[in-house]
Design a protein around this motif. Structure first.
Motif, mmCIF file in Angstrom:
data_model
loop_
_atom_site.group_PDB
_atom_site.id
_atom_site.type_symbol
_atom_site.label_atom_id
_atom_site.label_comp_id
_atom_site.label_asym_id
_atom_site.label_seq_id
_atom_site.Cartn_x
_atom_site.Cartn_y
_atom_site.Cartn_z
ATOM 1 N N LYS A 4 0.832 -1.199 0.000
ATOM 2 C CA LYS A 4 0.000 0.000 0.000
ATOM 3 C C LYS A 4 0.872 1.258 0.000
ATOM 4 C CE LYS A 4 -4.223 1.576 2.118
ATOM 5 N NZ LYS A 4 -5.217 1.309 3.144
ATOM 6 N N MET A 5 1.919 1.246 0.801
ATOM 7 C CA MET A 5 2.842 2.385 0.857
ATOM 8 C C MET A 5 3.509 2.579 -0.507
ATOM 9 S SD MET A 5 4.666 4.558 2.999
ATOM 10 C CE MET A 5 4.561 3.816 4.583
ATOM 11 N N SER A 6 3.879 1.495 -1.162
ATOM 12 C CA SER A 6 4.505 1.586 -2.479
ATOM 13 C C SER A 6 3.580 2.261 -3.482
ATOM 14 C CB SER A 6 4.880 0.196 -2.992
ATOM 15 O OG SER A 6 5.880 -0.372 -2.198
ATOM 16 N N GLU A 7 2.305 1.896 -3.455
ATOM 17 C CA GLU A 7 1.347 2.507 -4.374
ATOM 18 C C GLU A 7 1.208 4.001 -4.110
ATOM 19 O OE1 GLU A 7 0.015 1.162 -7.092
ATOM 20 O OE2 GLU A 7 1.255 -0.564 -6.574
ATOM 21 N N MET A 8 1.158 4.389 -2.850
ATOM 22 C CA MET A 8 1.058 5.811 -2.512
ATOM 23 C C MET A 8 2.292 6.569 -2.991
ATOM 24 S SD MET A 8 -0.738 6.120 1.206
ATOM 25 C CE MET A 8 -0.437 4.551 1.965
ATOM 26 N N ILE A 9 3.451 5.976 -2.767
ATOM 27 C CA ILE A 9 4.704 6.628 -3.177
ATOM 28 C C ILE A 9 4.765 6.740 -4.701
ATOM 29 C CG2 ILE A 9 7.211 6.323 -3.292
ATOM 30 C CD1 ILE A 9 6.971 5.045 -0.449
ATOM 31 N N LYS A 10 4.399 5.681 -5.393
ATOM 32 C CA LYS A 10 4.427 5.710 -6.855
ATOM 33 C C LYS A 10 3.493 6.792 -7.393
ATOM 34 C CE LYS A 10 5.851 0.954 -7.560
ATOM 35 N NZ LYS A 10 5.537 -0.366 -8.123
ATOM 36 N N HIS A 15 6.750 7.573 -9.624
ATOM 37 C CA HIS A 15 7.854 6.613 -9.696
ATOM 38 C C HIS A 15 7.305 5.291 -10.216
ATOM 39 C CE1 HIS A 15 11.709 4.861 -8.575
ATOM 40 N NE2 HIS A 15 11.045 3.848 -8.059
ATOM 41 N N ASP A 16 7.976 4.690 -11.180
ATOM 42 C CA ASP A 16 7.471 3.434 -11.721
ATOM 43 C C ASP A 16 8.381 2.235 -11.460
ATOM 44 O OD1 ASP A 16 9.503 4.130 -13.423
ATOM 45 O OD2 ASP A 16 8.321 4.033 -15.258
ATOM 46 N N GLY A 17 9.422 2.438 -10.676
ATOM 47 C CA GLY A 17 10.326 1.343 -10.347
ATOM 48 C C GLY A 17 9.883 0.595 -9.096
ATOM 49 N N GLU A 18 10.672 -0.408 -8.749
ATOM 50 C CA GLU A 18 10.384 -1.203 -7.557
ATOM 51 C C GLU A 18 10.684 -0.393 -6.298
ATOM 52 O OE1 GLU A 18 11.592 -5.452 -5.461
ATOM 53 O OE2 GLU A 18 12.740 -4.745 -7.185
ATOM 54 N N ILE A 40 3.475 12.721 3.649
ATOM 55 C CA ILE A 40 2.998 12.682 5.041
ATOM 56 C C ILE A 40 1.518 13.035 5.089
ATOM 57 C CG2 ILE A 40 3.156 13.849 7.284
ATOM 58 C CD1 ILE A 40 6.219 14.047 6.747
ATOM 59 N N THR A 41 1.110 14.054 4.345
ATOM 60 C CA THR A 41 -0.296 14.455 4.307
ATOM 61 C C THR A 41 -1.157 13.317 3.760
ATOM 62 O OG1 THR A 41 0.347 16.761 3.993
ATOM 63 C CG2 THR A 41 -1.908 16.178 3.409
ATOM 64 N N THR A 42 -0.680 12.652 2.723
ATOM 65 C CA THR A 42 -1.398 11.517 2.146
ATOM 66 C C THR A 42 -1.534 10.390 3.166
ATOM 67 O OG1 THR A 42 -0.624 12.066 -0.071
ATOM 68 C CG2 THR A 42 -1.392 9.806 0.281
ATOM 69 N N LEU A 43 -0.459 10.107 3.895
ATOM 70 C CA LEU A 43 -0.499 9.061 4.921
ATOM 71 C C LEU A 43 -1.472 9.426 6.036
ATOM 72 C CD1 LEU A 43 3.318 8.285 5.142
ATOM 73 C CD2 LEU A 43 1.545 6.754 4.242
ATOM 74 N N GLU A 44 -1.472 10.675 6.442
ATOM 75 C CA GLU A 44 -2.410 11.121 7.482
ATOM 76 C C GLU A 44 -3.846 10.900 7.034
ATOM 77 O OE1 GLU A 44 -0.151 14.654 9.900
ATOM 78 O OE2 GLU A 44 -1.009 15.188 7.946
ATOM 79 N N ASP A 45 -4.142 11.267 5.793
ATOM 80 C CA ASP A 45 -5.502 11.090 5.271
ATOM 81 C C ASP A 45 -5.867 9.620 5.153
ATOM 82 O OD1 ASP A 45 -5.706 13.850 5.087
ATOM 83 O OD2 ASP A 45 -5.328 13.908 2.923
ATOM 84 N N GLU A 46 -4.933 8.821 4.639
ATOM 85 C CA GLU A 46 -5.193 7.399 4.413
ATOM 86 C C GLU A 46 -5.438 6.644 5.718
ATOM 87 O OE1 GLU A 46 -5.775 3.840 2.486
ATOM 88 O OE2 GLU A 46 -5.510 5.786 1.509
ATOM 89 N N TYR A 47 -4.639 6.936 6.730
ATOM 90 C CA TYR A 47 -4.712 6.179 7.982
ATOM 91 C C TYR A 47 -5.418 6.922 9.115
ATOM 92 C CZ TYR A 47 -1.471 2.990 5.692
ATOM 93 O OH TYR A 47 -0.888 2.108 4.822
#
Length: 75
Positions: A4-10, A15-18, A40-47
């Protein structure tokens, strides 16, 4: 949580790499301070949590971010 974190970061950093636990935000992903703030803002909203940006000043890798979230009760 890594997947899930990878998808948010991508999405956030276009970013399209591993992405692994060892991936470094600045060196491997090219993230600057604004990118990290937005993540960080995205993580706050998601969780539905509040993250003190100062607590993350030493967080350099995805794995360290995952560990931090675990301290907040996120699995």
């Amino acid at each position: 949580m890594l997947e899930k974190m990878s998808e948010m970061i991508k999405d956030q950093l276009s970013h399209d790499g591993e992405i692994t636990l060892e991936t470094k935000f600045e060196e491997d992903l090219g993230a600057d301070s604004l990118d990290i703030f937005e993540l960080i803002t995205t993580l706050e909203d998601e969780y539905d949590i509040e993250i003190d940006a100062e607590e993350l000043s030493d967080v350099k890798t995805v794995g360290q971010m995952v560990d931090y979230l675990k301290t907040k009760g996120i699995e």
